[in-house]
Design an enzyme around this catalytic site. Structure first.
Site, short mmCIF file in Angstrom:
data_model
loop_
_atom_site.label_atom_id
_atom_site.label_comp_id
_atom_site.label_asym_id
_atom_site.label_seq_id
_atom_site.Cartn_x
_atom_site.Cartn_y
_atom_site.Cartn_z
N TRP A 121 -9.47 0.62 -9.00
CA TRP A 121 -8.59 0.21 -7.88
C TRP A 121 -9.27 -0.85 -7.03
O TRP A 121 -8.66 -1.80 -6.55
CB TRP A 121 -8.25 1.42 -6.99
CG TRP A 121 -7.09 2.23 -7.48
CD1 TRP A 121 -7.14 3.46 -8.05
CD2 TRP A 121 -5.69 1.87 -7.44
NE1 TRP A 121 -5.86 3.88 -8.36
CE2 TRP A 121 -4.96 2.93 -8.00
CE3 TRP A 121 -5.00 0.75 -6.97
CZ2 TRP A 121 -3.57 2.91 -8.10
CZ3 TRP A 121 -3.61 0.72 -7.08
CH2 TRP A 121 -2.91 1.80 -7.65
N TRP A 136 10.68 -3.63 11.94
CA TRP A 136 9.89 -2.52 12.47
C TRP A 136 10.25 -2.28 13.93
O TRP A 136 10.57 -3.23 14.65
CB TRP A 136 8.40 -2.85 12.38
CG TRP A 136 7.90 -3.15 11.01
CD1 TRP A 136 7.56 -4.38 10.52
CD2 TRP A 136 7.69 -2.22 9.94
NE1 TRP A 136 7.14 -4.27 9.22
CE2 TRP A 136 7.20 -2.95 8.82
CE3 TRP A 136 7.84 -0.84 9.81
CZ2 TRP A 136 6.89 -2.36 7.61
CZ3 TRP A 136 7.52 -0.24 8.60
CH2 TRP A 136 7.05 -1.00 7.51
N ASN A 193 -9.67 9.72 1.76
CA ASN A 193 -8.60 8.92 1.15
C ASN A 193 -7.22 9.56 1.30
O ASN A 193 -6.24 8.88 1.61
CB ASN A 193 -8.90 8.71 -0.34
CG ASN A 193 -7.82 7.88 -1.01
OD1 ASN A 193 -7.57 6.74 -0.63
ND2 ASN A 193 -7.15 8.46 -2.00
N TRP A 208 2.89 -2.08 9.05
CA TRP A 208 1.63 -1.74 8.38
C TRP A 208 0.49 -2.63 8.86
O TRP A 208 -0.67 -2.25 8.83
CB TRP A 208 1.77 -1.82 6.85
CG TRP A 208 2.16 -3.17 6.31
CD1 TRP A 208 3.43 -3.62 6.08
CD2 TRP A 208 1.29 -4.25 5.93
NE1 TRP A 208 3.40 -4.91 5.60
CE2 TRP A 208 2.10 -5.32 5.48
CE3 TRP A 208 -0.09 -4.42 5.92
CZ2 TRP A 208 1.57 -6.54 5.04
CZ3 TRP A 208 -0.62 -5.63 5.48
CH2 TRP A 208 0.22 -6.67 5.05
N GLU A 254 -11.07 5.09 -9.62
CA GLU A 254 -11.05 4.63 -8.22
C GLU A 254 -11.80 3.31 -8.08
O GLU A 254 -11.42 2.45 -7.29
CB GLU A 254 -11.66 5.70 -7.31
CG GLU A 254 -10.90 7.01 -7.30
CD GLU A 254 -9.41 6.84 -7.07
OE1 GLU A 254 -9.03 6.12 -6.13
OE2 GLU A 254 -8.63 7.41 -7.85
N TRP A 269 -2.88 -0.23 2.49
CA TRP A 269 -1.79 -0.26 3.47
C TRP A 269 -0.48 -0.71 2.84
O TRP A 269 0.58 -0.13 3.09
CB TRP A 269 -2.16 -1.15 4.67
CG TRP A 269 -2.88 -0.34 5.70
CD1 TRP A 269 -4.23 -0.24 5.85
CD2 TRP A 269 -2.29 0.54 6.66
NE1 TRP A 269 -4.51 0.65 6.85
CE2 TRP A 269 -3.35 1.14 7.37
CE3 TRP A 269 -0.99 0.89 6.99
CZ2 TRP A 269 -3.13 2.06 8.40
CZ3 TRP A 269 -0.78 1.81 8.02
CH2 TRP A 269 -1.83 2.39 8.71
C1 LIG Z 1 -4.51 2.86 3.90
C2 LIG Z 1 -5.80 2.81 3.13
C3 LIG Z 1 -6.84 2.02 3.60
C4 LIG Z 1 -8.05 1.93 2.89
N1 LIG Z 1 -9.06 1.12 3.38
C5 LIG Z 1 -10.22 1.01 2.68
C6 LIG Z 1 -11.26 0.17 3.15
O1 LIG Z 1 -11.14 -0.51 4.17
N2 LIG Z 1 -12.42 0.13 2.43
C7 LIG Z 1 -12.59 0.87 1.28
O2 LIG Z 1 -13.67 0.80 0.67
N3 LIG Z 1 -11.60 1.64 0.80
C8 LIG Z 1 -10.43 1.75 1.47
N4 LIG Z 1 -9.44 2.58 1.00
C9 LIG Z 1 -9.63 3.25 -0.30
C10 LIG Z 1 -10.24 4.67 -0.22
O3 LIG Z 1 -9.56 5.45 0.72
C11 LIG Z 1 -11.71 4.67 0.12
O4 LIG Z 1 -12.41 3.77 -0.73
C12 LIG Z 1 -12.33 6.06 -0.08
O5 LIG Z 1 -11.69 6.99 0.74
C13 LIG Z 1 -13.80 6.01 0.24
O6 LIG Z 1 -14.37 7.28 0.14
P1 LIG Z 1 -15.36 7.65 -1.04
O7 LIG Z 1 -16.44 6.65 -1.11
O8 LIG Z 1 -15.73 9.07 -0.86
O9 LIG Z 1 -14.41 7.48 -2.31
P2 LIG Z 1 -14.50 8.03 -3.81
O10 LIG Z 1 -13.27 8.81 -4.05
O11 LIG Z 1 -15.77 8.72 -4.05
O12 LIG Z 1 -14.39 6.70 -4.67
C14 LIG Z 1 -15.53 5.95 -5.11
C15 LIG Z 1 -15.40 4.51 -4.68
O13 LIG Z 1 -14.27 3.89 -5.30
C16 LIG Z 1 -13.69 2.95 -4.40
N5 LIG Z 1 -12.32 3.41 -4.10
C17 LIG Z 1 -11.87 4.68 -4.06
N6 LIG Z 1 -10.55 4.70 -3.83
C18 LIG Z 1 -10.15 3.44 -3.73
C19 LIG Z 1 -8.89 2.81 -3.49
N7 LIG Z 1 -7.76 3.51 -3.35
N8 LIG Z 1 -8.84 1.47 -3.40
C20 LIG Z 1 -9.97 0.72 -3.56
N9 LIG Z 1 -11.18 1.25 -3.80
C21 LIG Z 1 -11.27 2.59 -3.88
C22 LIG Z 1 -14.54 2.95 -3.14
O14 LIG Z 1 -15.48 1.90 -3.25
C23 LIG Z 1 -15.20 4.32 -3.20
O15 LIG Z 1 -16.41 4.37 -2.49
C24 LIG Z 1 -8.20 2.68 1.69
C25 LIG Z 1 -7.16 3.48 1.23
C26 LIG Z 1 -5.97 3.54 1.95
C27 LIG Z 1 -4.86 4.42 1.43
#
Ligand SMILES: Cc1cc2nc3c(=O)[nH]c(=O)nc-3n(C[C@H](O)[C@H](O)[C@H](O)COP(=O)(O)OP(=O)(O)OC[C@H]3O[C@@H](n4cnc5c(N)ncnc54)[C@H](O)[C@@H]3O)c2cc1C
Length: 446
Positions: free
Chosen positions: A276, A304, A339, A357, A273, A380
Protein backbone atom coordinates in the site's frame (compact mmCIF):
# COMPACT_ATOMS: atom_id res chain seq x y z
CA UNK A 1 40.96 12.82 -4.68
CA UNK A 2 37.28 12.36 -5.55
CA UNK A 3 34.88 14.11 -3.21
CA UNK A 4 31.13 13.42 -3.10
CA UNK A 5 28.30 14.90 -1.07
CA UNK A 6 25.62 12.61 0.28
CA UNK A 7 22.49 14.66 0.84
CA UNK A 8 20.39 13.06 3.60
CA UNK A 9 16.64 13.67 3.41
CA UNK A 10 14.24 10.83 4.35
CA UNK A 11 16.98 8.21 4.68
CA UNK A 12 18.50 8.91 8.07
CA UNK A 13 20.59 5.74 8.37
CA UNK A 14 23.97 4.31 7.44
CA UNK A 15 23.00 0.76 6.59
CA UNK A 16 21.02 -0.35 3.55
CA UNK A 17 21.20 3.15 2.09
CA UNK A 18 21.57 3.07 -1.70
CA UNK A 19 22.83 6.59 -2.37
CA UNK A 20 25.20 6.64 0.59
CA UNK A 21 26.74 3.31 -0.37
CA UNK A 22 27.15 4.40 -3.99
CA UNK A 23 28.77 7.67 -2.89
CA UNK A 24 31.22 5.82 -0.64
CA UNK A 25 32.10 3.27 -3.34
CA UNK A 26 32.64 5.85 -6.04
CA UNK A 27 34.65 8.46 -4.16
CA UNK A 28 37.54 8.89 -1.73
CA UNK A 29 35.71 11.22 0.62
CA UNK A 30 31.97 11.37 1.35
CA UNK A 31 30.66 14.51 3.00
CA UNK A 32 27.27 13.76 4.59
CA UNK A 33 24.98 16.80 4.75
CA UNK A 34 21.50 17.64 5.98
CA UNK A 35 19.78 20.92 5.13
CA UNK A 36 16.92 22.28 7.23
CA UNK A 37 14.63 23.62 4.54
CA UNK A 38 12.58 26.71 5.50
CA UNK A 39 10.08 25.91 2.74
CA UNK A 40 9.23 22.60 4.43
CA UNK A 41 9.46 23.93 7.97
CA UNK A 42 7.01 26.76 7.25
CA UNK A 43 4.49 24.68 5.28
CA UNK A 44 1.00 24.68 6.83
CA UNK A 45 0.87 20.91 7.09
CA UNK A 46 4.10 20.40 9.01
CA UNK A 47 3.64 19.55 12.68
CA UNK A 48 5.82 19.69 15.77
CA UNK A 49 5.69 15.91 16.47
CA UNK A 50 7.38 14.89 13.23
CA UNK A 51 9.95 17.70 13.53
CA UNK A 52 10.78 16.55 17.07
CA UNK A 53 11.19 12.96 15.93
CA UNK A 54 13.34 14.06 12.99
CA UNK A 55 15.66 16.05 15.28
CA UNK A 56 16.14 13.02 17.51
CA UNK A 57 16.84 10.82 14.48
CA UNK A 58 19.40 13.37 13.28
CA UNK A 59 21.02 13.46 16.72
CA UNK A 60 21.46 9.72 16.54
CA UNK A 61 22.66 9.84 12.93
CA UNK A 62 25.25 12.49 13.82
CA UNK A 63 26.66 10.15 16.50
CA UNK A 64 26.61 7.11 14.22
CA UNK A 65 28.48 9.02 11.53
CA UNK A 66 31.06 10.12 14.07
CA UNK A 67 31.58 6.51 15.18
CA UNK A 68 31.93 5.53 11.50
CA UNK A 69 34.67 8.12 11.04
CA UNK A 70 32.80 11.04 9.48
CA UNK A 71 31.05 14.25 10.40
CA UNK A 72 27.46 15.19 9.56
CA UNK A 73 27.21 18.76 8.27
CA UNK A 74 24.03 20.68 9.13
CA UNK A 75 22.86 23.76 7.28
CA UNK A 76 19.68 25.81 7.56
CA UNK A 77 18.45 27.92 4.66
CA UNK A 78 16.98 27.86 1.15
CA UNK A 79 18.09 24.53 -0.27
CA UNK A 80 19.51 25.66 -3.60
CA UNK A 81 21.52 28.40 -1.92
CA UNK A 82 22.87 26.12 0.81
CA UNK A 83 23.71 23.44 -1.71
CA UNK A 84 25.63 25.90 -3.86
CA UNK A 85 27.68 26.93 -0.77
CA UNK A 86 28.33 23.29 0.13
CA UNK A 87 29.40 22.29 -3.36
CA UNK A 88 31.72 25.25 -3.59
CA UNK A 89 33.21 24.84 -0.10
CA UNK A 90 33.89 21.11 -0.52
CA UNK A 91 34.86 21.15 -4.17
CA UNK A 92 32.69 18.04 -4.57
CA UNK A 93 32.62 16.44 -8.01
CA UNK A 94 29.48 14.42 -7.32
CA UNK A 95 26.21 14.80 -5.43
CA UNK A 96 24.31 11.66 -4.35
CA UNK A 97 20.80 11.46 -2.94
CA UNK A 98 17.86 9.07 -2.75
CA UNK A 99 14.83 9.96 -4.81
CA UNK A 100 11.70 11.49 -3.30
CA UNK A 101 8.33 11.29 -5.05
CA UNK A 102 6.42 14.23 -3.55
CA UNK A 103 5.57 17.19 -5.81
CA UNK A 104 7.56 19.75 -3.79
CA UNK A 105 10.58 17.44 -3.55
CA UNK A 106 10.52 16.85 -7.29
CA UNK A 107 10.67 20.60 -7.97
CA UNK A 108 13.36 21.15 -5.35
CA UNK A 109 15.51 18.32 -6.65
CA UNK A 110 15.18 19.52 -10.22
CA UNK A 111 16.39 22.98 -9.10
CA UNK A 112 19.34 21.46 -7.22
CA UNK A 113 20.22 19.27 -10.17
CA UNK A 114 20.23 22.30 -12.46
CA UNK A 115 22.50 24.15 -10.05
CA UNK A 116 24.89 21.21 -9.71
CA UNK A 117 25.14 20.78 -13.45
CA UNK A 118 25.85 24.49 -13.84
CA UNK A 119 28.77 23.98 -11.43
CA UNK A 120 30.02 20.94 -13.33
CA UNK A 121 29.01 18.54 -10.55
CA UNK A 122 27.71 15.09 -11.43
CA UNK A 123 24.27 14.35 -9.92
CA UNK A 124 23.42 10.75 -9.01
CA UNK A 125 19.92 10.11 -7.69
CA UNK A 126 19.06 6.61 -6.47
CA UNK A 127 16.08 4.41 -5.79
CA UNK A 128 15.85 3.76 -2.07
CA UNK A 129 12.63 4.79 -0.28
CA UNK A 130 10.39 2.27 -2.04
CA UNK A 131 10.64 -1.36 -3.08
CA UNK A 132 9.47 -0.60 -6.61
CA UNK A 133 9.53 2.86 -8.12
CA UNK A 134 6.42 4.39 -9.69
CA UNK A 135 7.53 3.66 -13.25
CA UNK A 136 8.63 0.10 -12.51
CA UNK A 137 5.15 -1.29 -12.00
CA UNK A 138 2.95 -0.37 -14.94
CA UNK A 139 0.07 -2.06 -16.71
CA UNK A 140 0.69 -3.94 -19.95
CA UNK A 141 -0.33 -0.84 -21.88
CA UNK A 142 2.36 1.19 -20.08
CA UNK A 143 -0.11 3.17 -17.99
CA UNK A 144 -0.05 3.36 -14.17
CA UNK A 145 -2.33 1.21 -12.04
CA UNK A 146 -5.32 2.92 -10.45
CA UNK A 147 -6.51 -0.15 -8.58
CA UNK A 148 -4.61 -1.73 -5.72
CA UNK A 149 -5.14 -5.49 -6.19
CA UNK A 150 -3.66 -5.90 -9.69
CA UNK A 151 -0.89 -3.48 -8.72
CA UNK A 152 -0.07 -5.65 -5.70
CA UNK A 153 0.15 -8.80 -7.87
CA UNK A 154 2.54 -7.09 -10.27
CA UNK A 155 4.52 -5.72 -7.29
CA UNK A 156 4.93 -9.17 -5.72
CA UNK A 157 5.96 -10.74 -9.02
CA UNK A 158 8.94 -8.35 -9.21
CA UNK A 159 10.03 -8.68 -5.60
CA UNK A 160 13.73 -9.38 -5.10
CA UNK A 161 15.01 -8.43 -1.71
CA UNK A 162 18.65 -7.46 -1.31
CA UNK A 163 19.83 -5.55 1.72
CA UNK A 164 22.92 -3.35 1.44
CA UNK A 165 25.81 -3.14 3.95
CA UNK A 166 26.52 -0.20 6.25
CA UNK A 167 28.94 2.54 5.24
CA UNK A 168 32.17 3.76 6.84
CA UNK A 169 33.68 7.19 6.25
CA UNK A 170 37.27 7.49 5.10
CA UNK A 171 39.26 10.26 6.79
CA UNK A 172 41.75 11.74 4.36
CA UNK A 173 44.46 14.08 5.45
CA UNK A 174 44.39 17.19 3.37
CA UNK A 175 40.60 17.35 3.22
CA UNK A 176 39.00 20.00 5.40
CA UNK A 177 35.26 19.40 5.99
CA UNK A 178 32.95 22.39 5.53
CA UNK A 179 31.53 24.31 8.49
CA UNK A 180 28.41 23.00 10.18
CA UNK A 181 25.85 24.68 12.39
CA UNK A 182 25.02 22.75 15.59
CA UNK A 183 21.91 20.56 15.34
CA UNK A 184 19.08 23.09 15.83
CA UNK A 185 16.66 22.77 18.74
CA UNK A 186 12.89 22.65 18.36
CA UNK A 187 12.71 26.21 19.66
CA UNK A 188 15.23 27.45 17.11
CA UNK A 189 13.09 25.91 14.39
CA UNK A 190 9.94 27.56 15.82
CA UNK A 191 8.23 24.44 17.21
CA UNK A 192 7.30 22.99 20.57
CA UNK A 193 5.56 19.79 21.64
CA UNK A 194 4.92 17.91 24.85
CA UNK A 195 4.55 14.57 23.09
CA UNK A 196 6.65 11.75 24.50
CA UNK A 197 8.51 10.46 21.45
CA UNK A 198 9.21 6.80 20.72
CA UNK A 199 12.92 5.87 20.67
CA UNK A 200 14.47 7.51 17.60
CA UNK A 201 17.36 6.63 15.32
CA UNK A 202 18.65 3.71 13.31
CA UNK A 203 19.41 1.40 16.19
CA UNK A 204 15.97 1.96 17.77
CA UNK A 205 14.36 1.24 14.39
CA UNK A 206 16.29 -2.00 13.99
CA UNK A 207 15.49 -3.09 17.53
CA UNK A 208 11.77 -2.45 17.03
CA UNK A 209 11.88 -4.36 13.77
CA UNK A 210 13.73 -7.28 15.39
CA UNK A 211 11.23 -7.45 18.28
CA UNK A 212 8.27 -7.31 15.95
CA UNK A 213 9.62 -10.01 13.65
CA UNK A 214 10.49 -12.26 16.59
CA UNK A 215 7.09 -12.06 18.28
CA UNK A 216 4.20 -9.91 17.14
CA UNK A 217 4.32 -10.70 13.45
CA UNK A 218 3.32 -14.26 14.39
CA UNK A 219 -0.24 -13.08 14.87
CA UNK A 220 -0.25 -9.95 12.72
CA UNK A 221 -3.15 -10.92 10.45
CA UNK A 222 -5.44 -11.78 13.36
CA UNK A 223 -4.47 -8.97 15.74
CA UNK A 224 -3.79 -6.01 13.49
CA UNK A 225 -7.33 -4.59 13.67
CA UNK A 226 -7.63 -4.40 17.44
CA UNK A 227 -6.30 -1.10 18.78
CA UNK A 228 -6.07 -2.30 22.40
CA UNK A 229 -3.45 -4.87 21.37
CA UNK A 230 0.16 -4.43 20.28
CA UNK A 231 -0.82 -6.12 17.05
CA UNK A 232 0.96 -3.92 14.49
CA UNK A 233 4.63 -3.11 14.11
CA UNK A 234 4.58 0.63 15.00
CA UNK A 235 7.47 0.99 12.59
CA UNK A 236 5.82 3.79 10.60
CA UNK A 237 7.83 6.69 12.14
CA UNK A 238 11.09 4.83 11.35
CA UNK A 239 10.03 3.97 7.83
CA UNK A 240 8.93 7.58 7.35
CA UNK A 241 12.28 9.04 8.50
CA UNK A 242 14.26 6.34 6.79
CA UNK A 243 15.87 5.11 9.99
CA UNK A 244 14.64 1.80 8.59
CA UNK A 245 14.76 1.03 4.90
CA UNK A 246 11.69 -0.55 3.32
CA UNK A 247 14.03 -3.18 1.80
CA UNK A 248 15.24 -4.26 5.23
CA UNK A 249 11.66 -4.41 6.53
CA UNK A 250 10.36 -6.51 3.64
CA UNK A 251 13.44 -8.76 3.61
CA UNK A 252 13.01 -9.49 7.34
CA UNK A 253 9.34 -10.36 6.82
CA UNK A 254 10.22 -12.69 3.95
CA UNK A 255 12.93 -14.33 6.01
CA UNK A 256 10.60 -14.82 8.95
CA UNK A 257 8.01 -16.42 6.68
CA UNK A 258 10.60 -18.81 5.25
CA UNK A 259 11.77 -19.82 8.71
CA UNK A 260 8.26 -20.57 10.04
CA UNK A 261 5.79 -21.81 7.44
CA UNK A 262 2.89 -21.04 9.83
CA UNK A 263 3.87 -17.40 9.70
CA UNK A 264 3.37 -17.18 6.00
CA UNK A 265 -0.13 -15.65 5.99
CA UNK A 266 0.89 -13.15 8.68
CA UNK A 267 4.06 -12.06 6.92
CA UNK A 268 2.14 -11.87 3.67
CA UNK A 269 -0.49 -9.60 5.19
CA UNK A 270 2.28 -7.45 6.66
CA UNK A 271 4.05 -7.15 3.30
CA UNK A 272 0.71 -6.20 1.74
CA UNK A 273 0.68 -3.11 3.95
CA UNK A 274 4.12 -2.21 2.63
CA UNK A 275 2.67 -2.58 -0.87
CA UNK A 276 0.00 0.00 0.00
CA UNK A 277 2.86 2.33 0.84
CA UNK A 278 4.45 1.95 -2.60
CA UNK A 279 1.01 2.07 -4.22
CA UNK A 280 0.23 5.49 -2.76
CA UNK A 281 3.66 6.76 -3.82
CA UNK A 282 3.01 5.77 -7.38
CA UNK A 283 -0.44 7.40 -7.20
CA UNK A 284 1.17 10.65 -6.04
CA UNK A 285 3.85 10.41 -8.72
CA UNK A 286 1.56 9.68 -11.66
CA UNK A 287 -1.41 11.76 -10.45
CA UNK A 288 0.17 14.66 -8.51
CA UNK A 289 -3.18 16.49 -8.52
CA UNK A 290 -4.21 14.26 -5.57
CA UNK A 291 -2.05 16.41 -3.30
CA UNK A 292 -4.54 19.26 -3.65
CA UNK A 293 -7.76 17.71 -4.97
CA UNK A 294 -9.74 14.50 -5.31
CA UNK A 295 -8.28 11.66 -7.35
CA UNK A 296 -11.64 11.46 -9.12
CA UNK A 297 -12.29 15.07 -10.18
CA UNK A 298 -16.10 14.74 -9.96
CA UNK A 299 -15.74 14.56 -6.17
CA UNK A 300 -14.29 18.06 -6.06
CA UNK A 301 -17.90 19.22 -6.41
CA UNK A 302 -19.04 17.63 -3.12
CA UNK A 303 -20.87 20.19 -1.01
CA UNK A 304 -19.33 19.58 2.41
CA UNK A 305 -21.03 21.25 5.37
CA UNK A 306 -17.69 22.04 7.07
CA UNK A 307 -19.13 22.99 10.46
CA UNK A 308 -16.18 24.36 12.45
CA UNK A 309 -17.72 23.39 15.83
CA UNK A 310 -18.00 19.77 14.72
CA UNK A 311 -14.43 19.88 13.42
CA UNK A 312 -13.12 21.19 16.75
CA UNK A 313 -15.01 18.47 18.64
CA UNK A 314 -13.50 15.84 16.33
CA UNK A 315 -9.97 17.23 16.73
CA UNK A 316 -10.26 17.31 20.50
CA UNK A 317 -11.88 13.88 20.87
CA UNK A 318 -15.24 15.02 22.25
CA UNK A 319 -17.76 13.91 19.63
CA UNK A 320 -19.64 11.65 22.05
CA UNK A 321 -18.66 8.57 20.00
CA UNK A 322 -16.20 6.78 22.32
CA UNK A 323 -14.03 4.95 19.79
CA UNK A 324 -13.73 8.02 17.56
CA UNK A 325 -12.77 10.12 20.57
CA UNK A 326 -10.31 7.51 21.83
CA UNK A 327 -8.60 7.48 18.43
CA UNK A 328 -8.33 11.25 18.26
CA UNK A 329 -7.00 11.42 21.81
CA UNK A 330 -4.43 8.76 20.97
CA UNK A 331 -3.32 10.90 18.03
CA UNK A 332 -3.10 14.07 20.13
CA UNK A 333 -1.26 12.36 22.98
CA UNK A 334 1.11 10.05 21.09
CA UNK A 335 1.48 11.47 17.59
CA UNK A 336 0.44 8.07 16.27
CA UNK A 337 -2.92 6.38 15.73
CA UNK A 338 -3.81 2.77 15.06
CA UNK A 339 -4.73 2.08 11.43
CA UNK A 340 -8.26 0.86 12.23
CA UNK A 341 -8.87 4.09 14.13
CA UNK A 342 -7.42 6.21 11.31
CA UNK A 343 -10.05 4.59 9.11
CA UNK A 344 -12.87 5.04 11.62
CA UNK A 345 -12.06 8.66 12.52
CA UNK A 346 -11.52 9.67 8.89
CA UNK A 347 -14.77 8.06 7.76
CA UNK A 348 -16.56 9.68 10.68
CA UNK A 349 -15.27 13.15 9.78
CA UNK A 350 -16.33 12.88 6.16
CA UNK A 351 -19.47 10.73 6.27
CA UNK A 352 -20.92 11.61 9.69
CA UNK A 353 -19.79 15.19 10.15
CA UNK A 354 -19.81 15.98 6.41
CA UNK A 355 -16.49 17.78 6.66
CA UNK A 356 -14.02 17.83 3.77
CA UNK A 357 -11.37 15.10 3.89
CA UNK A 358 -8.81 17.83 3.28
CA UNK A 359 -9.45 19.36 6.71
CA UNK A 360 -8.80 15.98 8.32
CA UNK A 361 -5.83 15.26 6.09
CA UNK A 362 -4.12 18.46 7.24
CA UNK A 363 -4.89 17.81 10.90
CA UNK A 364 -3.32 14.35 10.67
CA UNK A 365 -0.26 15.79 8.92
CA UNK A 366 0.17 18.29 11.75
CA UNK A 367 -0.16 15.68 14.48
CA UNK A 368 1.40 12.44 13.24
CA UNK A 369 5.02 11.48 13.88
CA UNK A 370 4.74 9.33 10.75
CA UNK A 371 3.02 12.11 8.73
CA UNK A 372 3.55 11.22 5.11
CA UNK A 373 1.89 13.00 2.21
CA UNK A 374 1.42 9.92 -0.01
CA UNK A 375 0.10 7.49 2.62
CA UNK A 376 -1.97 10.09 4.45
CA UNK A 377 -3.54 11.48 1.31
CA UNK A 378 -4.20 7.97 0.00
CA UNK A 379 -5.74 6.91 3.32
CA UNK A 380 -7.97 9.99 3.48
CA UNK A 381 -9.17 9.72 -0.09
CA UNK A 382 -9.85 5.99 0.44
CA UNK A 383 -11.98 6.76 3.50
CA UNK A 384 -13.79 9.65 1.83
CA UNK A 385 -14.45 7.52 -1.24
CA UNK A 386 -12.82 10.12 -3.50
CA UNK A 387 -9.67 8.14 -4.19
CA UNK A 388 -8.37 5.33 -6.36
CA UNK A 389 -10.27 2.11 -5.91
CA UNK A 390 -11.73 0.43 -2.90
CA UNK A 391 -14.32 1.94 -0.70
CA UNK A 392 -17.42 2.92 -2.63
CA UNK A 393 -19.02 6.05 -1.20
CA UNK A 394 -22.07 4.21 0.12
CA UNK A 395 -20.04 2.01 2.49
CA UNK A 396 -20.18 3.98 5.73
CA UNK A 397 -18.76 2.71 9.03
CA UNK A 398 -21.08 2.72 12.00
CA UNK A 399 -18.83 4.01 14.82
CA UNK A 400 -20.79 2.11 17.45
CA UNK A 401 -20.69 -1.29 15.75
CA UNK A 402 -17.02 -0.73 14.87
CA UNK A 403 -16.36 -0.29 18.60
CA UNK A 404 -18.28 -3.51 19.42
CA UNK A 405 -16.29 -5.40 16.83
CA UNK A 406 -12.78 -4.04 17.34
CA UNK A 407 -12.79 -3.02 21.00
CA UNK A 408 -15.40 -5.44 22.37
CA UNK A 409 -14.41 -5.08 26.04
CA UNK A 410 -13.91 -1.33 25.75
CA UNK A 411 -10.27 -1.70 26.86
CA UNK A 412 -8.91 0.83 24.38
CA UNK A 413 -11.77 3.27 24.97
CA UNK A 414 -11.19 3.24 28.73
CA UNK A 415 -7.49 3.92 28.16
CA UNK A 416 -8.13 7.20 26.35
CA UNK A 417 -11.70 8.14 27.36
CA UNK A 418 -11.92 7.08 31.00
CA UNK A 419 -15.04 9.22 31.49
CA UNK A 420 -16.92 7.43 28.65
CA UNK A 421 -19.41 5.79 31.05
CA UNK A 422 -20.04 8.85 33.19
CA UNK A 423 -22.25 11.91 32.94
CA UNK A 424 -19.16 14.01 32.25
CA UNK A 425 -18.94 12.49 28.76
CA UNK A 426 -20.75 14.49 26.02
CA UNK A 427 -23.81 13.17 24.21
CA UNK A 428 -23.20 12.27 20.54
CA UNK A 429 -22.90 15.50 18.54
CA UNK A 430 -24.79 13.97 15.59
CA UNK A 431 -27.27 11.19 14.95
CA UNK A 432 -25.38 8.56 12.95
CA UNK A 433 -28.44 7.17 11.13
CA UNK A 434 -29.52 10.66 10.02
CA UNK A 435 -26.04 11.74 8.98
CA UNK A 436 -25.61 8.54 7.01
CA UNK A 437 -28.67 9.36 4.91
CA UNK A 438 -27.45 12.93 4.44
CA UNK A 439 -24.04 11.70 3.31
CA UNK A 440 -25.59 9.26 0.86
CA UNK A 441 -27.73 12.06 -0.59
CA UNK A 442 -24.70 14.36 -0.82
CA UNK A 443 -22.64 11.83 -2.76
CA UNK A 444 -25.57 10.66 -4.88
CA UNK A 445 -26.19 14.20 -6.12
CA UNK A 446 -22.94 13.92 -8.08
C1 LIG B 1 -6.70 8.24 7.04
C2 LIG B 1 -5.37 7.54 7.07
C3 LIG B 1 -4.21 8.29 7.19
C4 LIG B 1 -2.95 7.66 7.20
N1 LIG B 1 -1.81 8.44 7.30
C5 LIG B 1 -0.59 7.84 7.28
C6 LIG B 1 0.59 8.63 7.35
O1 LIG B 1 0.56 9.85 7.41
N2 LIG B 1 1.78 7.96 7.38
C7 LIG B 1 1.86 6.59 7.31
O2 LIG B 1 2.98 6.04 7.34
N3 LIG B 1 0.76 5.84 7.20
C8 LIG B 1 -0.47 6.41 7.20
N4 LIG B 1 -1.60 5.64 7.13
C9 LIG B 1 -1.45 4.19 6.94
C10 LIG B 1 -1.44 3.35 8.24
O3 LIG B 1 -2.50 3.71 9.07
C11 LIG B 1 -0.14 3.50 9.02
O4 LIG B 1 0.97 3.28 8.16
C12 LIG B 1 -0.06 2.45 10.15
O5 LIG B 1 -1.13 2.62 11.03
C13 LIG B 1 1.25 2.61 10.88
O6 LIG B 1 1.31 1.72 11.95
P1 LIG B 1 2.29 0.47 11.94
O7 LIG B 1 3.66 0.90 11.61
O8 LIG B 1 2.07 -0.26 13.21
O9 LIG B 1 1.70 -0.36 10.71
P2 LIG B 1 1.83 -1.89 10.28
O10 LIG B 1 0.46 -2.43 10.21
O11 LIG B 1 2.78 -2.61 11.14
O12 LIG B 1 2.37 -1.78 8.79
C14 LIG B 1 3.76 -1.79 8.45
C15 LIG B 1 4.10 -0.59 7.62
O13 LIG B 1 3.40 -0.62 6.37
C16 LIG B 1 3.06 0.71 5.98
N5 LIG B 1 1.59 0.80 5.93
C17 LIG B 1 0.70 0.12 6.69
N6 LIG B 1 -0.55 0.41 6.32
C18 LIG B 1 -0.47 1.28 5.31
C19 LIG B 1 -1.42 1.95 4.50
N7 LIG B 1 -2.74 1.75 4.64
N8 LIG B 1 -0.99 2.82 3.57
C20 LIG B 1 0.34 3.04 3.39
N9 LIG B 1 1.30 2.42 4.12
C21 LIG B 1 0.90 1.56 5.07
C22 LIG B 1 3.63 1.64 7.03
O14 LIG B 1 4.89 2.09 6.60
C23 LIG B 1 3.73 0.73 8.25
O15 LIG B 1 4.70 1.15 9.17
C24 LIG B 1 -2.88 6.24 7.11
C25 LIG B 1 -4.06 5.50 7.00
C26 LIG B 1 -5.29 6.14 6.99
C27 LIG B 1 -6.54 5.31 6.88
Amino acid sequence: MKIALHWFRCDLRLSDNTALLAASKESDVVVPVFIFDPAILSAPDIGAPIVAFMIECLRSLEKNIEVAGGRLIFRHGPVVQEMSFLLRETGAQALHYNRDYEPYARERDAAVEKLAHSMGVEVCSHKDGVIHEPDEILKDDGRPYRVFTPYSHAWRARLRSAVLPAVKFARLSGFKPPKSIPLPTMKQLGFSTSICLPPAGERAGRESLGRFMAEDVLQYASRRDFPAEEGTSRLSPHIRMGTLSPRTVVAMAEKAAEAHPKMHPHAETFVKEMIWRDFYRQVLWHFPHVATSSFKPEFNELKWENDKRFFDAWCEGRTGFPLVDAGMRQLNAKGWMHNRLRMITATFLTKDLLISWQWGERYFMQKLIDADLASNNGGWQWCAGTGTDAQPYFRIFNPISQARKFDPEGVFIRRYVPEADTLAYPAPIVDHARQRLKALALYKRL
